[in-house]
Design a protein around this motif. Structure first.
Motif, PDB file in Angstrom:
ATOM      1  N   ALA A  64      -9.453  17.041  20.235  1.00 40.18           N
ATOM      2  CA  ALA A  64      -8.811  15.765  20.558  1.00 40.18           C
ATOM      3  C   ALA A  64      -9.499  14.657  19.768  1.00 40.18           C
ATOM      4  CB  ALA A  64      -8.914  15.480  22.052  1.00 40.18           C
ATOM      5  N   VAL A  65      -8.741  13.601  19.470  1.00 43.90           N
ATOM      6  CA  VAL A  65      -9.317  12.430  18.824  1.00 43.90           C
ATOM      7  C   VAL A  65      -9.196  11.243  19.767  1.00 43.90           C
ATOM      8  CG1 VAL A  65      -8.894  13.238  16.490  1.00 43.90           C
ATOM      9  CG2 VAL A  65      -7.159  11.848  17.636  1.00 43.90           C
ATOM     10  N   GLU A  66     -10.134  10.332  19.646  1.00 45.27           N
ATOM     11  CA  GLU A  66     -10.138   9.156  20.501  1.00 45.27           C
ATOM     12  C   GLU A  66      -9.256   8.071  19.899  1.00 45.27           C
ATOM     13  OE1 GLU A  66     -13.962   7.423  21.068  1.00 45.27           O
ATOM     14  OE2 GLU A  66     -13.186   5.756  22.251  1.00 45.27           O
ATOM     15  N   ASP A  67      -8.423   7.483  20.750  1.00 45.39           N
ATOM     16  CA  ASP A  67      -7.552   6.394  20.325  1.00 45.39           C
ATOM     17  C   ASP A  67      -7.607   5.316  21.395  1.00 45.39           C
ATOM     18  OD1 ASP A  67      -3.927   6.022  20.004  1.00 45.39           O
ATOM     19  OD2 ASP A  67      -5.564   4.689  19.457  1.00 45.39           O
ATOM     20  N   THR A  68      -8.364   4.296  21.169  1.00 48.89           N
ATOM     21  CA  THR A  68      -8.510   3.165  22.099  1.00 48.89           C
ATOM     22  C   THR A  68      -8.634   3.628  23.544  1.00 48.89           C
ATOM     23  OG1 THR A  68      -6.105   2.890  22.151  1.00 48.89           O
ATOM     24  CG2 THR A  68      -7.366   1.495  20.647  1.00 48.89           C
ATOM     25  N   ASP A  69      -9.736   4.287  23.864  1.00 51.47           N
ATOM     26  CA  ASP A  69     -10.100   4.687  25.228  1.00 51.47           C
ATOM     27  C   ASP A  69      -9.338   5.888  25.761  1.00 51.47           C
ATOM     28  OD1 ASP A  69     -10.480   1.229  26.156  1.00 51.47           O
ATOM     29  OD2 ASP A  69     -11.894   2.618  25.251  1.00 51.47           O
ATOM     30  N   LYS A  70      -8.411   6.439  25.012  1.00 53.50           N
ATOM     31  CA  LYS A  70      -7.752   7.655  25.471  1.00 53.50           C
ATOM     32  C   LYS A  70      -7.844   8.719  24.386  1.00 53.50           C
ATOM     33  CE  LYS A  70      -3.190   5.994  24.072  1.00 53.50           C
ATOM     34  NZ  LYS A  70      -1.862   5.540  24.548  1.00 53.50           N
ATOM     35  N   LEU A  71      -7.626   9.978  24.794  1.00 53.22           N
ATOM     36  CA  LEU A  71      -7.718  11.105  23.873  1.00 53.22           C
ATOM     37  C   LEU A  71      -6.334  11.643  23.546  1.00 53.22           C
ATOM     38  CD1 LEU A  71     -10.742  13.127  25.333  1.00 53.22           C
ATOM     39  CD2 LEU A  71     -10.742  11.332  23.587  1.00 53.22           C
ATOM     40  N   ILE A  72      -6.131  11.962  22.273  1.00 52.27           N
ATOM     41  CA  ILE A  72      -4.912  12.619  21.821  1.00 52.27           C
ATOM     42  C   ILE A  72      -5.276  14.077  21.534  1.00 52.27           C
ATOM     43  CG2 ILE A  72      -3.008  12.622  20.183  1.00 52.27           C
ATOM     44  CD1 ILE A  72      -3.282  10.020  21.785  1.00 52.27           C
ATOM     45  N   PHE A  73      -4.682  15.008  22.282  1.00 51.75           N
ATOM     46  CA  PHE A  73      -5.032  16.419  22.169  1.00 51.75           C
ATOM     47  C   PHE A  73      -4.117  17.168  21.222  1.00 51.75           C
ATOM     48  CE2 PHE A  73      -8.318  17.504  25.213  1.00 51.75           C
ATOM     49  CZ  PHE A  73      -8.377  16.369  26.009  1.00 51.75           C
ATOM     50  N   GLY A  74      -4.695  18.177  20.546  1.00 53.44           N
ATOM     51  CA  GLY A  74      -3.903  19.162  19.841  1.00 53.44           C
ATOM     52  C   GLY A  74      -3.399  20.204  20.828  1.00 53.44           C
ATOM     53  N   THR A  75      -2.598  21.137  20.333  1.00 43.54           N
ATOM     54  CA  THR A  75      -2.003  22.150  21.219  1.00 43.54           C
ATOM     55  C   THR A  75      -2.909  23.359  21.419  1.00 43.54           C
ATOM     56  OG1 THR A  75      -0.780  22.998  19.333  1.00 43.54           O
ATOM     57  CG2 THR A  75       0.374  21.473  20.789  1.00 43.54           C
ATOM     58  N   GLY A  76      -4.026  23.408  20.693  1.00 48.13           N
ATOM     59  CA  GLY A  76      -5.013  24.431  20.965  1.00 48.13           C
ATOM     60  C   GLY A  76      -4.887  25.695  20.131  1.00 48.13           C
ATOM     61  N   THR A  77      -5.992  26.431  20.061  1.00 49.86           N
ATOM     62  CA  THR A  77      -6.031  27.774  19.470  1.00 49.86           C
ATOM     63  C   THR A  77      -6.446  28.748  20.566  1.00 49.86           C
ATOM     64  OG1 THR A  77      -6.582  27.060  17.212  1.00 49.86           O
ATOM     65  CG2 THR A  77      -7.197  29.304  17.840  1.00 49.86           C
ATOM     66  N   ARG A  78      -5.607  29.754  20.789  1.00 49.91           N
ATOM     67  CA  ARG A  78      -5.923  30.758  21.801  1.00 49.91           C
ATOM     68  C   ARG A  78      -6.702  31.878  21.140  1.00 49.91           C
ATOM     69  NH1 ARG A  78      -3.027  35.075  24.118  1.00 49.91           N
ATOM     70  NH2 ARG A  78      -1.256  34.579  22.784  1.00 49.91           N
ATOM     71  N   LEU A  79      -7.967  32.016  21.513  1.00 45.03           N
ATOM     72  CA  LEU A  79      -8.862  33.004  20.929  1.00 45.03           C
ATOM     73  C   LEU A  79      -9.026  34.195  21.865  1.00 45.03           C
ATOM     74  CD1 LEU A  79     -10.980  33.907  18.796  1.00 45.03           C
ATOM     75  CD2 LEU A  79     -12.681  32.666  20.131  1.00 45.03           C
ATOM     76  N   GLN A  80      -8.842  35.394  21.314  1.00 45.36           N
ATOM     77  CA  GLN A  80      -9.105  36.623  22.064  1.00 45.36           C
ATOM     78  C   GLN A  80     -10.127  37.445  21.286  1.00 45.36           C
ATOM     79  OE1 GLN A  80      -4.751  37.650  22.343  1.00 45.36           O
ATOM     80  NE2 GLN A  80      -5.335  38.169  24.431  1.00 45.36           N
TER      81      GLN A  80
END
Lengths: 108, 111
Positions: A89-105
């Motif tokens: 996630a990156v910070e944008d004026t006090d809130k976080l913008i998340f990516g959709t993630g990598t599912r690791l097995q």
């Protein structure tokens, strides 16, 4: 508009097989990049914060690095217990913008 | 520290019913965030509070959703009336400065 893209969407590794997860971002001015781990049925767990290009953070088998355009989460000699979804996630004026993630097995 | 506490952990309700989700943030944290997570859209920020004041509610999907933070140790997210497309896991997170600490989530199923 700030954007966070993670790749690959899913990754299957043999135990001990090192690899890297990628997080690329587009922000007007990076204030912080965050890595989280999420296990099934649980909330995301904070791992690292990186603030400037060239910065690195380590925790056990995980190492996070940051450039001006992307971050990598390196996993060295992973174990099955490292299996999880990893979010950045990156910070944008006090809130976080998340990516959709990598599912690791990680398989034994 | 008990971490962020959310209740209920699971909620199953029928379309049209009112749903209230509850969150107790970590003591001393001055920011609180409500997120929704689905397979299709990932983790979406709905609203966040700073010192109990709503700062940004642009992520709230529509007027059916409302959130309150009457004091520093309690927040609610209400959906009225609920619809099947509201089915998701709802997370609450609190933050002392920048890093956010998440609760275990509430899994909502609307039938």
């Amino acid at each position: 508009e700030d954007q966070v893209t993670q790749s690959p969407e899913a990754l299957r590794l043999q135990e001990g097989e090192s690899s890297s997860l990628n997080c690329s971002y587009t922000v007007s001015g990076l204030r912080g990049l965050f890595w989280y781990r999420q296990d099934p049925g649980k909330g995301p767990e904070f791992l690292f914060t990186l603030y400037s290009a060239g910065e690195e953070k380590e925790k056990e088998r995980l190492k996070a690095t940051l450039t001006k355009k992307e971050s990598f989460l390196h996993i060295t000699a992973p174990k099955p217990e490292d299996s999880a979804t990893y979010l950045c996630a990156v910070e944008d004026t006090d809130k976080l913008i998340f990516g959709t993630g990598t599912r690791l097995q990680v398989f034994p | 520290d008990a971490g962020v506490i959310q209740s209920p952990r699971h909620e199953v309700t029928e379309m049209g019913q009112e749903v209230t989700l509850r969150c107790k943030p970590i003591s001393g944290h001055n920011s609180l965030f409500w997120y929704r997570q689905t397979m299709m859209r990932g983790l979406e920020l709905l609203i966040y509070f700073n010192n109990n004041v709503p700062i940004d509610d642009s992520g709230m999907p529509e007027d059916r959703f409302s959130a309150k933070m009457p004091n520093a140790s309690f927040s609610t997210l209400k959906i009225q009336p609920s619809e099947p497309r509201d089915s998701a896991v709802y997370f609450c997170a609190s933050s002392p400065e920048v890093e956010q600490y998440f609760g275990p989530g509430t899994r909502l199923t609307v039938t």
